[in-house]
Scaffold this active site. Structure first.
Site, short mmCIF file in Angstrom:
data_model
loop_
_atom_site.label_atom_id
_atom_site.label_comp_id
_atom_site.label_asym_id
_atom_site.label_seq_id
_atom_site.Cartn_x
_atom_site.Cartn_y
_atom_site.Cartn_z
N GLY A 159 -3.86 -9.87 5.33
CA GLY A 159 -3.25 -9.46 6.60
C GLY A 159 -3.99 -8.25 7.13
O GLY A 159 -5.19 -8.09 6.92
N ARG A 160 -3.23 -7.39 7.83
CA ARG A 160 -3.86 -6.23 8.47
C ARG A 160 -4.55 -5.31 7.47
O ARG A 160 -5.71 -4.94 7.64
CB ARG A 160 -2.80 -5.42 9.23
CG ARG A 160 -2.38 -6.03 10.54
CD ARG A 160 -1.40 -5.12 11.24
NE ARG A 160 -0.14 -5.09 10.54
CZ ARG A 160 0.97 -5.71 10.95
NH1 ARG A 160 0.99 -6.35 12.08
NH2 ARG A 160 2.08 -5.65 10.24
N ILE A 161 -3.83 -4.94 6.41
CA ILE A 161 -4.40 -3.95 5.48
C ILE A 161 -5.54 -4.56 4.66
O ILE A 161 -6.62 -3.98 4.52
CB ILE A 161 -3.30 -3.34 4.58
CG1 ILE A 161 -2.29 -2.56 5.45
CG2 ILE A 161 -3.91 -2.42 3.52
CD1 ILE A 161 -1.04 -2.09 4.74
N THR A 241 -1.98 -1.65 -4.03
CA THR A 241 -1.36 -0.68 -3.11
C THR A 241 -0.26 -1.38 -2.31
O THR A 241 0.12 -0.90 -1.24
CB THR A 241 -2.39 -0.05 -2.14
OG1 THR A 241 -3.10 -1.11 -1.48
CG2 THR A 241 -3.37 0.85 -2.85
N ARG A 243 3.14 -3.71 -3.50
CA ARG A 243 4.43 -3.41 -4.13
C ARG A 243 4.30 -3.67 -5.62
O ARG A 243 3.68 -4.67 -6.04
CB ARG A 243 5.55 -4.28 -3.54
CG ARG A 243 6.04 -3.84 -2.17
CD ARG A 243 6.79 -2.51 -2.22
NE ARG A 243 7.31 -2.09 -0.93
CZ ARG A 243 6.69 -1.26 -0.09
NH1 ARG A 243 5.49 -0.78 -0.40
NH2 ARG A 243 7.26 -0.88 1.03
N GLU A 272 9.37 1.44 -10.14
CA GLU A 272 9.18 2.74 -9.52
C GLU A 272 10.51 3.49 -9.38
O GLU A 272 11.49 2.87 -8.94
CB GLU A 272 8.59 2.47 -8.12
CG GLU A 272 7.63 3.48 -7.66
CD GLU A 272 6.88 2.98 -6.43
OE1 GLU A 272 6.14 1.99 -6.53
OE2 GLU A 272 7.08 3.58 -5.36
N HIS A 290 2.62 6.41 -5.25
CA HIS A 290 2.90 5.68 -3.99
C HIS A 290 2.50 6.53 -2.76
O HIS A 290 3.34 6.88 -1.93
CB HIS A 290 4.38 5.27 -3.92
CG HIS A 290 4.63 4.09 -3.04
ND1 HIS A 290 5.63 3.16 -3.27
CD2 HIS A 290 4.01 3.67 -1.91
CE1 HIS A 290 5.61 2.23 -2.32
NE2 HIS A 290 4.62 2.53 -1.48
N ALA A 292 -0.29 5.75 -0.61
CA ALA A 292 -1.35 5.15 0.21
C ALA A 292 -1.27 5.47 1.71
O ALA A 292 -2.31 5.55 2.37
CB ALA A 292 -1.42 3.64 -0.02
C1 GLV Z 1 4.76 1.98 1.99
O1 GLV Z 1 4.65 1.43 0.93
C2 GLV Z 1 5.37 1.39 3.12
O2 GLV Z 1 5.91 0.29 3.03
O3 GLV Z 1 5.35 2.04 4.19
#
Ligand code: GLV
Length: 324
Positions: A159-161, A241, A243, A272, A290, A292
């Site tokens: 996707g985007r990331i 990065t 879940r 987590e 967490h 990123a």
């Molecule tokens: C970070 O993990 C978010 O979902 O913004």
């Protein structure tokens, strides 16, 4: 009557400024930490709130949605992920749910690349080595890493990331891009000459670096498990990065100990904030709390988006990031 907004935790001031500027009242939880379920329910009952701003650390399940006052019209999460919210239940109550996409894409991608480079070049290990007083001079065989230039990046989720990560590593490091996604990503293929596969297995088997970018869904829970780790190259690096529960953390520990893969960098964890203790004993693991999306610029933009979604929705317009 003044519209009232409840935030479960302090976020960058921009959100409050915008909401107050729109004439709303804003209540921020005074606890410096995540509210327990009971505390959150109690807080929600304090006023006829129109909007609730949770974080990804707040579980907004059916029970929590039932505890919200009937006045609540929007849940505007300060996160891009939304696995912590029962969207169908919210919808049933006529509550719109929004997230904060796009503004964090570049930051999360940069962070992902930072983790990949840290793992490949062993810089976190080098840092620990010096701090532990072990550095006695240059050594030919000390902490040898691995190059990533011209190697293969496998995206699990494009996707985007994922696409942004691919762009950086294709353009900057000449990496070959292969990806699994439920959908073909024509733009990614055009920009990075990426190759689409319809099974995870094909991507895992040929990748030198595997980067995970899928949302957490029932179908992606433990997507990276013992069997799939066994398909990866012994020299492979795994980066997550997205879940934590997408990776079976115990299976990962076993794979790292057995040398099934070379290393892992994790920004997120299965339970987590708890972390499987053995992970922290392994030198070939890089861990981050967490972080990123955690830049000043991006977190401010996320706060702005939260406020925009609330203002638009409470003004009778469409919230730009309303989730289906
Ligand atoms: C970070 O993990 C978010 O979902 O913004």
């Amino acid at each position: 009557m003044t519209k009232q907004i409840f935030m479960t935790r302090r976020i960058p001031a921009r959100a409050e400024e915008m909401l107050r500027g729109a004439g709303y009242g804003v209540t921020v939880s005074s606890k410096d930490g995540v509210l327990t379920r009971d505390e959150l329910k109690k807080a929600l009952a304090q006023a006829p709130y129109d909007a609730v701003v949770p974080l990804l650390t707040d579980t907004i399940d059916a029970d929590m949605i039932a505890a919200m006052p009937p006045s609540v019209k929007i849940i505007a999460s300060y996160s891009v992920g939304f696995n912590h919210i029962d969207i169908p239940k919210a919808k049933e109550r006529g509550i719109v749910v929004t997230n904060t996409p796009e503004v964090l894409t570049a930051t999360v991608a940069e962070h992902t690349v930072a983790l990949i480079l840290t793992l490949a070049s062993r810089t976190a290990e080098g840092d620990r080595f010096i701090r532990e007083g072990k550095f006695v001079g240059w050594e030919p065989m000390l902490l040898l890493g691995t190059d990533i230039k011209n190697k293969t990046l496998g995206l699990v989720g494009a996707g985007r990331i994922g696409s942004e990560v691919a762009g950086i590593l294709y353009n900057g490091f000449g990496m070959k891009i292969v990806y699994y996604d439920t959908k073909k990503n024509e733009a990614l293929e055009a920009l990075c000459d990426a190759k689409h596969y319809t099974t995870y297995e094909e991507v895992l088997a040929q990748s030198d670096v595997v980067s995970i970018h899928v949302p957490l869904l029932p179908a992606t829970h433990h997507l990276i498990n013992k069997e799939r780790l066994a398909l990866m190259k012994k020299s492979a690096l795994l980066v997550n990065t997205s879940r934590g529960p997408v990776v079976d953390e115990l299976a990962l520990v076993s794979a790292l100990k057995a040398g099934t893969i070379r290393g892992a960098a994790l920004d997120v964890f299965e339970f987590e904030p708890n972390i499987t203790p053995e992970l922290l004993t392994l030198q070939n693991v890089v861990v981050n709390p967490h972080l990123a999306s955690a830049t000043e610029e991006t977190r401010t933009k996320m706060a702005e988006l939260v406020a925009t979604n609330i203002i638009e929705h409470l003004s009778g317009r469409t919230a730009p990031n309303a989730l289906a």
